[in-house]
Each structure stands twice: as C-alpha cells, then as structure tokens.
Design a protein around this motif. Sequence first.
Motif, PDB file in Angstrom:
ATOM      1  N   VAL A   1      35.682  36.765  49.835  1.00 18.10           N
ATOM      2  CA  VAL A   1      35.499  38.025  49.263  1.00 18.10           C
ATOM      3  C   VAL A   1      37.009  39.456  49.154  1.00 18.10           C
ATOM      4  O   VAL A   1      36.765  39.939  48.495  1.00 18.10           O
ATOM      5  N   SER A  22      29.653  35.359  52.218  1.00 16.42           N
ATOM      6  CA  SER A  22      28.937  34.076  53.839  1.00 16.42           C
ATOM      7  C   SER A  22      27.486  33.639  53.440  1.00 16.42           C
ATOM      8  O   SER A  22      28.175  32.979  53.755  1.00 16.42           O
ATOM      9  N   PHE A  63      37.377  43.068  57.404  1.00 18.31           N
ATOM     10  CA  PHE A  63      36.052  42.806  57.487  1.00 18.31           C
ATOM     11  C   PHE A  63      35.275  44.006  59.003  1.00 18.31           C
ATOM     12  O   PHE A  63      33.765  43.788  59.242  1.00 18.31           O
ATOM     13  N   ILE A  99      36.090  33.617  55.119  1.00 19.24           N
ATOM     14  CA  ILE A  99      35.353  34.782  54.837  1.00 19.24           C
ATOM     15  C   ILE A  99      35.702  35.679  53.836  1.00 19.24           C
ATOM     16  O   ILE A  99      35.587  35.680  52.505  1.00 19.24           O
ATOM     17  N   CYS A 100      36.880  36.316  54.652  1.00 19.85           N
ATOM     18  CA  CYS A 100      37.901  36.907  53.634  1.00 19.85           C
ATOM     19  C   CYS A 100      38.719  36.958  52.772  1.00 19.85           C
ATOM     20  O   CYS A 100      38.666  37.585  51.945  1.00 19.85           O
ATOM     21  N   ILE A 155      30.429  40.854  51.360  1.00 18.50           N
ATOM     22  CA  ILE A 155      30.536  40.033  52.402  1.00 18.50           C
ATOM     23  C   ILE A 155      29.431  39.222  52.625  1.00 18.50           C
ATOM     24  O   ILE A 155      29.456  38.368  53.430  1.00 18.50           O
TER      25      ILE A 155
END
Length: 198
Positions: free
Chosen positions: A37, A16, A44, A33-34, A12
């Motif tokens: 990843v 990020s 998250f 971001i999710c 993460i």
Amino acid sequence: MAVDKRLIVNQIYSTSIQLFMDKGYENISVNEICRNVGITKPTFYRYISSKDDILTNYYFDIPEFHPVINKASEQENDYLQLIIDTFRNSFSHYLSLGVDLFKSHIISQTKGLTQLTGYDENFKNTMIDYIEKGKKYGQIQNEQDPETILEQLMAILLGYAYTICTNPTDDAAELSDLESLMIGVCHAYTDMPEDVHG
C-alpha cells in the motif's frame, strides 16, 4: 495536505484482499500489506485494528450481505422469501471469492468463540424486521423471539460454511439444502405437544 481516510482505508482493503487471493490469507503479513500500500505499520493500525478485521469487514460490508430488496416478495409481503434471498445471495458471494479465503474468514470469526456472528446493525435490524413481519403474516411459526431466530439462521449459515470449507465438493452443500434448513427453523415450534416428546 489533508489525508483522505477513506482513500487509505479503501487502498488497504483492496490491496489486502488481492494479496489474500493471490498468496493465501495465512501467507500475508501486515508488513507485506503496508509495503504494497505504501504506508507504515503505525498508519495501518491507525485505521485497521487487525488483519482479521480486514477480512471480516470485507465480508460484512458488501452490498450482497445487506438485505435484498426483492420487489415482488416485498409487494406480496413474502418476508420469508426476503430472508432466504438475503442469505442465499450472501452465501453465493462468499463462495465466489474462493473456498480458501472463505475458510480463513470463518476461522477468524470463530477464534474467540465469544460471538457467533459479526453482522452489522443494519443487517440485524432489517432481518429482525423481516422476521417480525413474517410472524405477523403467518409465514414464520417459530415462537421464539426474532433475535433468537436470527441467531439460529446465522448458526445454520456458519455450519454450512464449515461444510463447504471442509468438503468443497460435497453435493449436500447445495444452496437448496441451505434454504430448506432455514425454512425448517422458521417453521419450528418451540412449544411441542407432550406426546411428541415422549
């Protein structure tokens, strides 16, 4: 199969920060971001409380921010130099990540204006120890308590950060000026003679 929390958190963070650097902090959402990843939003938030926390923890969980062990300064009991080295290295690291990301970090730190700094306990305790020893050896004459002196030093760092963020090409924002201001705080007297004030 057990989930390795550290692996997920590291993914993460690294993903990020890369996204922030590539596209800008404000342009990246938690959803993005999710997606990058490969986790869900609930996953998250199981590990990270907010997008701001990613930036804050990234800045404050780096080796460069932790007190610098300068063997020469330590052997000579030069605690004022240890303090300056630590702040200088931290500041240099911040700037190496780019002004835009640094600006986003500073803004996220001051949103609530409830605390001036977000440094960790290890940093705080070590710096207070350096300040106490600097006082003991006569290198720091500021008569205030070590925690107050540390807050003043952090305020200077934050003020300098604002200068860099708003005027990235300003010659006044050189590290030597930052060091001079910090030395000034360490040498400040709180009990001034009466004739100085009047």
